[in-house]
Design an enzyme around this catalytic site. Sequence first.
Site: not given
Ligand code: HXC
Length: 510
Positions: A169-170, A404-405
């Site tokens: 994402g962001g 051209g190159a």
């Molecule tokens: C809050 C988050 C988080 C998030 C991870 N965590 N992503 N908390 N917001 N976006 C937390 C988890 O709850 C977990 O907490 C810890 O971080 C580690 O994550 P895990 O999932 O256990 O780790 P892993 O298995 O390695 O996976 C990592 C990951 C996955 C691939 C990043 O966590 C994931 O898919 N997260 C969501 C990604 C996502 O969709 N983000 C939003 C994108 S949209 P604990 O307490 O258990 O340690 C976006 C919009 C902006 O960004 C757009 C602007 C243009």
Amino acid sequence: MKDILTELEDRRNDARLGGGQKRIDAQHGRGKLTARERIELLVDEGSFEEFDMFVTHRCTDFGMEKQKTAGDGVVTGWGTINGRMVYVFSQDFTVFGGSLSETHAQKICKIMDMAIQNGAPVIGINDSGGARIQEGVASLAGYAEVFQRNIMASGVVPQISVIMGPCAGGAVYSPAMTDFIFMVKDTSYMFVTGPDVVKTVTNEVVTAEELGGASTHTKKSSVADGAFENDVEAMAEVRRLVDFLPLNNREKPPVRPFFDSPERIETSLDTLIPDNPNTPYDMKELITKVADEGDFYEIQEDFAKNIITGFIRLEGQTVGVVANQPMVLAGCLDIDSSRKAARFVRFCDCFEIPILTLVDVPGFLPGTSQEYGGVIKHGAKLLFAYGEATVPKVTVITRKAYGGAYDVMASKHLRGDFNYAWPSAEIAVMGAKGATEIIHRADLGDSEKIAQHTKDYEDRFANPFVAAERGFIDEVIMPQSTRRRVSRAFASLRNKQLKNPWKKHDNIPL
Ligand code: HXC
């Protein structure tokens, strides 16, 4: 007083632990270093000054008020790399997966504002699950604030992103607007949305590595400029890159001590060009033989290998190199190589880095896939980039410069300052065979006549002298003296002044 000092130290120790020892161990278990360990490797020992160590988030939804960690998942501050100032942010995956909250974004914005104001590069170490889900629109707003600063900083201070974990994402769009993106093999990913969403939306089954791993982004998408084996190597290589770059657009690149005579003669270059004009040779040999101490920092090494881009030093001064590579696709220009080189040329021009262009190009790659892909517009990017660049431009044609190159590759007509050619250069509209088949179509059935026409064409155009007679080539030089000639050319251009007409900004064919 002693109690207060102890409390400060306790608070600092608490902040340094981030999301706690268990999560730090998990981070190490994945082969990754922590946010702070990475900074320690990146900047000079003892040089890091941290900001906002005690900042916490302000979210009260989903029970977040009970889960506060000092620093809020990102370590920010400034330090030095070989004595030169850089601003750094390093996301801490042990705190909510390094996700970006409103306050986390504010910390990043603070150092970006200071970097722009004080004229020093920004290095972002990204290890983040993207927008902090619990904060909703506040975290989206935070990202947009960062994006806006990426845009304002572009062309003002160098921005380098290192992807050292999952970035979704962001977390990918901010790096995408920086000058260079580096990844770490096997532990870093970049995608707009991950494999699960991809499966739901498109039914495509793909692993995270295939979708957005280092190999994908350095070889296929060209989103990333390089990939390193591990965190330690990544930090060392970023230090090496920073040494080539100026701190901002008001400063010249640094001059390093050099221990390699600019007068060095390389007799082996006299035999670099094979007798058969269709036999390839390795252009990297010329680059490393010209460079101070043979040191070459390549950018996008694994993408569009028919063109080579990167940094060398001549007499200790940084020079950007763009070179056709005859070993791949005969060194022709195509969509990918034009985009790759255009972006590099524009980076150099932003930051006053002179450009050395080494030319051996048989033309643009023909065919439907190129035309349908828009090679006209993409090729024009490189043409535009060279033509607008006002930095010193020195060009050496080693062999082919066709069609051209020839024009595109920093020719005299695009304000090349020094345009040299080796005696083996062939500057023409196209190769002799193709030219003969067009202008002597009536004789195509007569092989003897065609052979004679081809020879006549070669005698007339397969050399650098026709262009030299017109002053399009300033001098035909001995290959062995290329380092000396090119070094002297750049030395003579140190005070070059050239300005384009005033405009708000140009409209490069995107
Ligand atoms: C809050 C988050 C988080 C998030 C991870 N965590 N992503 N908390 N917001 N976006 C937390 C988890 O709850 C977990 O907490 C810890 O971080 C580690 O994550 P895990 O999932 O256990 O780790 P892993 O298995 O390695 O996976 C990592 C990951 C996955 C691939 C990043 O966590 C994931 O898919 N997260 C969501 C990604 C996502 O969709 N983000 C939003 C994108 S949209 P604990 O307490 O258990 O340690 C976006 C919009 C902006 O960004 C757009 C602007 C243009």
